[in-house]
Design a protein around this motif. Structure first.
Motif, PDB file in Angstrom:
ATOM      1  N   LEU A 306      29.983  19.105  -2.414  1.00 52.65           N
ATOM      2  CA  LEU A 306      29.842  18.001  -1.477  1.00 52.65           C
ATOM      3  C   LEU A 306      30.395  18.412  -0.112  1.00 52.65           C
ATOM      4  CD1 LEU A 306      31.013  15.162  -3.866  1.00 52.65           C
ATOM      5  CD2 LEU A 306      28.701  15.427  -2.947  1.00 52.65           C
ATOM      6  N   PRO A 307      29.884  17.827   0.971  1.00 59.38           N
ATOM      7  CA  PRO A 307      30.399  18.164   2.309  1.00 59.38           C
ATOM      8  C   PRO A 307      31.892  17.878   2.425  1.00 59.38           C
ATOM      9  CG  PRO A 307      28.358  16.896   2.464  1.00 59.38           C
ATOM     10  CD  PRO A 307      28.778  16.848   1.030  1.00 59.38           C
ATOM     11  N   ASP A 308      32.573  18.682   3.213  1.00 63.14           N
ATOM     12  CA  ASP A 308      34.008  18.480   3.434  1.00 63.14           C
ATOM     13  C   ASP A 308      34.286  17.331   4.402  1.00 63.14           C
ATOM     14  OD1 ASP A 308      34.772  20.560   1.726  1.00 63.14           O
ATOM     15  OD2 ASP A 308      34.525  22.050   3.317  1.00 63.14           O
ATOM     16  N   ARG A 313      30.278  13.404   3.642  1.00 61.51           N
ATOM     17  CA  ARG A 313      30.460  13.181   2.204  1.00 61.51           C
ATOM     18  C   ARG A 313      30.063  11.761   1.841  1.00 61.51           C
ATOM     19  NH1 ARG A 313      34.823  15.151  -2.059  1.00 61.51           N
ATOM     20  NH2 ARG A 313      34.225  17.094  -1.087  1.00 61.51           N
ATOM     21  N   GLN A 314      30.478  10.803   2.666  1.00 63.23           N
ATOM     22  CA  GLN A 314      30.108   9.412   2.410  1.00 63.23           C
ATOM     23  C   GLN A 314      28.591   9.242   2.425  1.00 63.23           C
ATOM     24  OE1 GLN A 314      32.591   6.294   2.380  1.00 63.23           O
ATOM     25  NE2 GLN A 314      30.829   6.120   1.021  1.00 63.23           N
ATOM     26  N   ALA A 316      26.359  11.541   1.800  1.00 62.22           N
ATOM     27  CA  ALA A 316      25.778  12.209   0.632  1.00 62.22           C
ATOM     28  C   ALA A 316      25.885  11.328  -0.606  1.00 62.22           C
ATOM     29  CB  ALA A 316      26.474  13.547   0.403  1.00 62.22           C
ATOM     30  N   ALA A 343      33.578  13.784  -6.756  1.00 60.97           N
ATOM     31  CA  ALA A 343      33.979  13.464  -5.384  1.00 60.97           C
ATOM     32  C   ALA A 343      35.436  13.033  -5.336  1.00 60.97           C
ATOM     33  CB  ALA A 343      33.077  12.376  -4.816  1.00 60.97           C
ATOM     34  N   THR A 346      37.744  16.078  -5.513  1.00 58.12           N
ATOM     35  CA  THR A 346      37.665  17.090  -4.440  1.00 58.12           C
ATOM     36  C   THR A 346      37.796  16.503  -3.035  1.00 58.12           C
ATOM     37  OG1 THR A 346      35.239  16.905  -4.393  1.00 58.12           O
ATOM     38  CG2 THR A 346      36.198  18.588  -5.842  1.00 58.12           C
ATOM     39  N   GLY A 347      38.022  15.190  -2.931  1.00 55.25           N
ATOM     40  CA  GLY A 347      38.095  14.593  -1.598  1.00 55.25           C
ATOM     41  C   GLY A 347      38.885  13.302  -1.593  1.00 55.25           C
TER      42      GLY A 347
END
Length: 393
Positions: A306-308, A313-314, A316, A343, A346-347
Motif C-alpha cells: 500500500l502507498p506510504d 493510502r486512504q 487506495a 493496512a 503497516t500504517g
C-alpha cells in the motif's frame, strides 16, 4: 602593498566550497535547465538569485553571459539593421550584438537575463523571439545554450513593469527564497552544489509515456484547463495555462520522472508553468495514476503493498471498498477485510476507520463474520450487522 594585502584578504573571503545538499528549488532549477526550458527566478532583491546563477554556471562548467535587460535597447535583441552594398538585392541583415556572437562562438553556456521586470514593454517584445526561438537578429543560438532570467516583484523592482503575457508564458516561473540554514552554512564557506539531474537511460520511454498519460488524461476530462488567460495584468505576468505551457509541463514531468525527482520538486515545476490551480489538479491526477489496482490488492491481500503517503493510502483503501461494492461476493468481501488488517499493521490505524465502516455495511445476510475483524475491533467501531456484540466488546 596595502592593496596587495587587501586583495589577499578578499581572495580568502571568496574561497568557498560546495557540498551535496537537498534543496528543492535548486533541484527544480537544474531540472528545468536540463529540459532546455527558459527559467525565470522571482525573488526579492538581495535574496541570492544572481549568486545562484553564478554558482550554477561554475558547477556545470558553463560560461556565464549576463545581460541586464533593462539597460538594453530592443535592437540589442532583435538585431541592428546593417545596410549592405545593394539592399534591394540582398536585403538588410539584422546584425546581432557582441554577446550573442560570443555565445555562438563558445557553442555552450548559460545566458542570464537579469532584472527582467525592469525591462520596458518594447524590450520585452524584442525578447520574445530570443526566449522562444533562441534567435538574436539573424543569428540562432546553438542547442548548448540555456536561458535563465531573474526578476523582482513589481513592488520591489526599480521602476518595475509587469511582464507581458506572451513573454511570461514562455518561462518556467520559480519563486526563489532563502533558507536560513543554507545562508548560514554558505556564509561559513560551504554552499549547496548545483548538479544536473541523473537521468535513468532505461526509463526514458516509460517516463515520456507517463508524462503524456498524465497531461492528456487530465485535459481530456478538464478541457477548460487547456487555455486560461488570467484577467488581471499582474497575474498574466506569471505562470498560466496554455497549450505551450502544458507542453512544457509534459516535458518537465518526463524529465522529473526519469530523474526520480520528488513530488515537491515536480510541484514547483508544474505550478511554475501552468499556474497553481491547474498545476495542483495535474498533481492530483498523477497521484491517482500511482494508486495500486484494487483488483490486484484483492487478489493477494497478505502481500499487498500500500502507498506510504496517508492520503494515497486512504484513496487506495476507498478504491478497494468501491470495487467490492461494484462486484459484491463473499470471497471479495473477506479479502477486503484481510487487506484492512494489512493496512492496520503497516500504517496509521485511523485510515481504516471509514473503509471498514463502509465495508461492514455491505455484509449480506448469512455471511459469517471473518475472524480478521477481531483484529480491527479495538480500532474501529463496527456495524452490528458485521460485528456481534461479543466481538465489538
Amino acid at each position: 602593498m596595502t592593496l596587495d594585502i587587501a586583495a589577499e584578504l578578499l581572495g580568502l573571503l571568496s574561497d568557498t566550497d560546495t557540498e551535496p545538499r537537498p534543496n528543492d528549488q535548486l533541484e527544480a532549477l537544474t531540472l528545468a535547465v536540463a529540459a532546455d526550458l527558459p527559467v525565470l527566478l522571482w525573488g526579492e532583491p538581495g535574496i541570492g538569485k544572481t549568486a545562484a546563477l553564478h554558482q550554477l554556471a561554475e558547477s556545470l562548467g558553463l560560461p556565464l553571459t549576463t545581460v541586464i535587460a533593462s539597460v538594453h535597447e530592443p535592437t540589442d535583441f532583435s538585431g541592428l539593421p546593417v545596410i549592405g552594398a545593394d539592399p534591394a538585392v540582398h536585403g538588410v541583415p539584422m546584425a546581432p550584438p557582441d554577446w550573442a556572437v560570443r555565445l555562438v562562438r563558445e557553442g555552450r553556456g548559460l545566458l542570464f537575463l537579469d532584472e527582467l521586470s525592469t525591462a520596458p514593454p518594447a524590450v520585452q517584445a524584442a525578447l520574445l523571439r530570443l526566449v522562444l526561438e533562441r534567435r538574436v537578429g539573424a543569428l540562432r543560438l546553438p542547442p548548448g545554450i540555456r536561458i535563465v532570467a531573474a526578476a523582482n516583484p513589481r513592488a520591489s523592482a526599480a521602476d518595475g513593469w509587469d511582464l507581458s503575457a506572451p513573454l511570461a508564458n514562455r518561462f518556467v516561473h520559480l519563486q526563489w527564497t532563502h533558507e536560513h540554514d543554507v545562508v548560514v552554512r554558505g556564509l561559513g564557506g560551504t554552499w549547496p552544489r548545483a548538479a544536473l539531474p541523473r537521468l535513468d537511460p532505461a526509463g526514458l520511454k516509460d517516463a515520456v509515456a507517463y508524462a503524456r498519460r498524465a497531461v492528456c488524461g487530465l485535459l481530456a476530462v478538464r478541457p477548460t484547463l487547456v487555455h486560461q488567460l488570467p484577467k488581471s495584468e499582474t497575474r498574466r505576468g506569471g505562470a498560466w495555462a496554455s497549450p505551450r505551457t502544458w507542453d512544457m509541463a509534459l516535458r518537465l514531468i518526463a524529465f522529473g520522472t526519469a530523474a526520480g525527482a520528488s513530488r515537491d520538486v515536480l510541484s514547483l515545476l508544474v505550478r511554475g508553468v501552468v499556474g497553481d490551480g491547474p498545476g495542483l489538479e495535474l498533481l492530483a491526477a498523477m497521484d491517482r495514476m500511482e494508486l495500486p489496482d484494487p483488483e490486484s490488492l484483492l487478489a493477494d491481500p497478505a502481500t499487498a503493498v500500500l502507498p506510504d503517503r496517508g492520503d494515497l493510502r486512504q484513496a487506495a483503501l476507498d478504491g478497494v471498498v468501491a470495487a467490492v461494492r461494484n462486484r459484491l461476493d463473499r470471497e471479495r468481501w473477506d479479502a477486503a477485510w484481510d487487506l484492512l488488517v494489512r493496512a492496520l499493521e503497516t500504517g496509521a490505524p485511523d485510515l481504516v476507520v471509514v473503509p471498514a465502516t463502509t465495508l461492514a455495511s455491505l455484509r449480506q445476510d448469512g455471511w459469517p463474520v471473518p475472524p480478521t475483524i477481531e483484529r480491527l475491533a479495538g480500532v474501529v467501531t463496527m456495524s452490528q450487522r458485521a460485528v456481534p456484540e461479543t466481538v465489538a466488546a
